[in-house]
Design an enzyme around this catalytic site. Structure first.
Site, PDB file in Angstrom:
ATOM      1  CE  LYS A 123      -3.700   2.409   2.760  1.00 62.10           C
ATOM      2  NZ  LYS A 123      -4.676   2.114   4.653  1.00 62.10           N
ATOM      3  CD  GLU A 165       9.510  -5.802   7.190  1.00 56.40           C
ATOM      4  OE1 GLU A 165       8.774  -4.497   6.899  1.00 56.40           O
ATOM      5  OE2 GLU A 165       9.056  -5.808   8.441  1.00 56.40           O
ATOM      6  N   GLY A 182      -4.899  -1.383   5.222  1.00 57.82           N
ATOM      7  CA  GLY A 182      -3.716  -2.814   4.658  1.00 57.82           C
ATOM      8  C   GLY A 182      -4.587  -4.210   5.018  1.00 57.82           C
ATOM      9  NE  ARG A 183      -6.641  -3.164  10.894  1.00 61.46           N
ATOM     10  CZ  ARG A 183      -6.078  -2.701  11.659  1.00 61.46           C
ATOM     11  NH1 ARG A 183      -4.611  -2.134  10.277  1.00 61.46           N
ATOM     12  NH2 ARG A 183      -6.250  -1.410  11.759  1.00 61.46           N
ATOM     13  CD  GLU A 214      -2.188  -4.545  12.041  1.00 61.49           C
ATOM     14  OE1 GLU A 214      -0.777  -4.624  11.764  1.00 61.49           O
ATOM     15  OE2 GLU A 214      -2.527  -4.351  10.421  1.00 61.49           O
ATOM     16  CG  HIS A 262      -5.075 -35.659  16.494  1.00 59.07           C
ATOM     17  ND1 HIS A 262      -5.663 -37.468  17.401  1.00 59.07           N
ATOM     18  CD2 HIS A 262      -6.215 -35.786  16.205  1.00 59.07           C
ATOM     19  CE1 HIS A 262      -6.594 -37.781  17.020  1.00 59.07           C
ATOM     20  NE2 HIS A 262      -6.813 -37.386  15.658  1.00 59.07           N
ATOM     21  CE  LYS A 276       5.875  -1.038   9.721  1.00 59.19           C
ATOM     22  NZ  LYS A 276       4.929  -0.048   9.737  1.00 59.19           N
TER      23      LYS A 276
HETATM   24  O1  F6P Z   1       2.686  -2.989  10.264  1.00 60.32           O
HETATM   25  C1  F6P Z   1       1.385  -2.835   9.796  1.00 60.32           C
HETATM   26  C2  F6P Z   1       1.613  -2.744   7.875  1.00 60.32           C
HETATM   27  O2  F6P Z   1       1.360  -1.348   7.857  1.00 60.32           O
HETATM   28  C3  F6P Z   1      -0.147  -3.533   7.740  1.00 60.32           C
HETATM   29  O3  F6P Z   1      -1.101  -2.374   8.520  1.00 60.32           O
HETATM   30  C4  F6P Z   1      -0.335  -3.447   7.036  1.00 60.32           C
HETATM   31  O4  F6P Z   1      -1.014  -4.089   6.242  1.00 60.32           O
HETATM   32  C5  F6P Z   1       1.872  -3.621   6.187  1.00 60.32           C
HETATM   33  O5  F6P Z   1       2.322  -3.225   7.242  1.00 60.32           O
HETATM   34  C6  F6P Z   1       2.315  -3.733   4.791  1.00 60.32           C
HETATM   35  O6  F6P Z   1       1.634  -2.812   4.780  1.00 60.32           O
HETATM   36  P1  F6P Z   1       2.050  -2.347   2.751  1.00 60.32           P
HETATM   37  O7  F6P Z   1       0.829  -2.808   2.091  1.00 60.32           O
HETATM   38  O8  F6P Z   1       1.970  -0.508   2.715  1.00 60.32           O
HETATM   39  O9  F6P Z   1       3.387  -2.869   2.565  1.00 60.32           O
END
Ligand code: F6P
Length: 544
Positions: free
Chosen positions: A205, A211, A267-268, A353, A384, A508
């Site tokens: 987003k 990452e 995002g979620r 979240e 199990h 972060k």
């Molecule tokens: O660190 C949490 C977050 O902001 C989430 O809410 C989001 O889904 C994820 O990181 C990824 O963010 P982006 O889509 O901006 O890479």
């Protein structure tokens, strides 16, 4: 208004005392119509909530609590596109992503539905080109592998939905989902792939997530190394999904190959936006639209069904009841479907979240429980492993059991025949958790007296059972929307902002600050003694 100072909250507390330890066995015995009455339907979903620790009075009081906390007003504000995410000053309009063409959903006076459908059409056209082999890689070969690079909401949704809908996917194509900044993730995802046939979808987003940008950068290097280093290859093998065109261009992806979404999609809550591009390629545009229709069906139900028959409202209120008045700390989601193996992981972000918050909308600390720990894995495997604790442990853990009447169509007859056994397990677990096995019943089996306590099942452990005819794209959309709105209801009652996620920021920032200490041994001002020692140990073990 403080939730725990409302008359409705006090009434619920008193009601909880009055109920005392009344057992589900007694509730069923006293009310022969309970199973029929405590059922709600939405779309293809039949939801049995009779095995919850509630009576008509509990439900009435919970609905009153929803009334006094303004759940319906906030819901309507959300659907109207108001900025209900107050700490980020944003509208919350994932429901617009599945609004049918011709609907009107306005943000600041602008109808966003045409833009949503324009992006959907572009996604469909692109997916068709990849699926048909018309979209070629740099060397002229067709694409056979699709690797989605993203994290959190830009990974969990598509990765989950791809697993759920595997029987609907093009089995000729390979899909991989890379999220972890641990280089091993990308390494394992691409080690057996041919770069000439691999398409990367960089899904972010913000397009600033460390990452994702690290993995995308490494993926680009892998691709170029494999294809002789011609930069022009990037345009044929990288597309982006983002709200941030500037950053996408900065990364070197042609914005012609970018699929857009908007800041009013959290995002979620985003996998039914362009974030679902990998899924559209996997299942095809038509199936994707069926899934959106499933979402929309539950949106409409949530918006219009009366409180007594409103499934997300009811499920949300049950969670409020357990957290607030039974001190439940967690909530298990236990699908009896192998295809739903990643469903609970997806729900963890959606729920935790959203509702893992400790201050109310006004910024004051809350003195009531907010979001539970959400956990679980597919049913019979869990039986199990950890079900022992569900049956005989000291904790109350409400659980959702999810199952389907029919196995997926492609199972061969012997495997399809196992489906009844799978579902028998679901029904047996709900029964055992609710009704248990009394000491007398154990004794009647001739069990030695000293073993009776060990072999007794107290029961009275609540479950909600969700059944659908079969697992289709539409049913997946219905299920996800059901949980989205359940989470919404709980956030509204608890008076928290379910749509921000400030709690992920500190880690972060600190990671960025600590990294030079690991790589260069740099002095990090203000590093605490414990972390400083861990960093020193790390460097020593790494031989630096
Ligand atoms: O660190 C949490 C977050 O902001 C989430 O809410 C989001 O889904 C994820 O990181 C990824 O963010 P982006 O889509 O901006 O890479």
């Amino acid at each position: 208004m403080r939730l725990d100072r409302t008359a409705e909250w006090s009434a619920l507390a008193k009601h909880r005392d009055d109920l005392g330890e009344v057992h589900l066995r007694e509730l069923f015995a006293a009310d022969p119509g309970r199973a029929e009455r405590y059922e709600v339907s939405v779309g293809d979903l039949r939801i049995d909530y009779s095995k919850n620790l509630v009576t008509d009075e509990t439900l009435r009081l919970l609905r009153e609590l929803a009334g006094t906390t303004g759940v319906a007003a906030l819901r309507d504000a959300m659907f109207r596109g108001e900025r209900i995410n107050t700490t980020e000053n944003r509208a919350v309009l994932h429901t617009a992503l599945r609004a049918p063409e011709g609907a009107v959903v306005e943000v600041e006076g602008e109808n966003v539905v045409p833009a949503v459908h324009a992006v959907l059409d572009r996604m469909a056209a692109f997916a068709d080109r990849v699926r048909s082999g018309e979209w070629k890689g740099h060397t002229g070969r067709r694409i056979r592998n699709v690797v989605n690079i993203g994290i959190g909401g830009s990974d969990l949704g598509p990765a989950m939905a791809y697993e759920v809908l595997r029987p609907f996917t093009d089995r000729e194509l390979t899909f991989r989902f890379v999220s972890n900044v641990d280089g091993a993730d990308l390494h394992e995802a691409v080690r057996d792939l041919d770069p000439a046939e691999t398409l990367f979808i960089v899904a972010s987003k913000t397009f600033t997530t460390l990452e994702t940008i690290s993995n995308a950068t490494s993926a680009r290097a892998w691709l170029l190394a494999g294809l002789g280093g011609d930069q022009a290859a990037v345009a044929r093998h990288f597309v982006a999904v983002s709200t941030n065109a500037e950053k996408v261009a900065e990364f070197g992806i042609d914005t012609e190959n970018m699929f857009e979404f908007w800041d009013w999609v959290g995002g979620r809550y985003s996998y039914d936006s362009a974030i679902g591009l990998s899924l559209v390629i996997a299942i095809g545009p038509e199936r994707f639209r069926e899934m959106l229709a499933g979402f929309h069906l539950v949106d409409e139900h949530f918006r219009t069904a009366p409180p007594e028959a409103n499934a997300p409202l009811l499920l949300g209120l049950l969670g409020v009841w357990y957290g607030g008045f039974h001190d439940a700390q967690s909530h298990a989601v236990l699908p009896y479907s192998h295809y739903l193996s990643r469903f609970t992981a997806y729900l963890q972000q959606l729920d935790m979240e959203s509702n893992g918050k400790r201050v109310n909308r006004a910024g004051e600390p809350v003195s009531w429980q907010t979001g539970p720990v959400v956990w679980g894995t597919p049913g019979t495997n869990g039986q199990h492993a950890y079900y022992q604790l569900l049956h005989q442990g000291t904790k109350l853990i409400p659980a959702d059991l999810i199952g389907f009447a029919r196995p997926v169509a492609e199972l061969e007859p012997t495997l399809a025949a196992q489906h009844d056994l799978l579902m028998a397990n679901l029904f047996a677990q709900g029964q055992a958790l609710a009704f248990g096995k009394t000491e007398d019943e154990v004794r009647a089996e001739g069990v030695a007296e000293e073993l009776v306590p060990h072999r007794t099942f107290p029961g009275d452990r609540p479950t909600t059972t969700i059944l659908a005819p079969e697992l289709t794209p539409s049913v997946l959309g219905q299920l996800v929307a059901l949980y989205e709105h359940k989470v919404f209801v709980q956030g509204a009652v608890w008076d928290i902002d379910s749509f921000d996620q400030w709690g992920v920021e500190l880690g972060k920032v600190l990671a960025k600050r600590v990294e030079p200490a690991l790589t260069e041994g740099a002095e990090v001002p203000g590093l605490d003694a414990s972390t400083a020692r861990l960093v020193a140990t790390y460097r020593e073990l790494r031989g630096r």
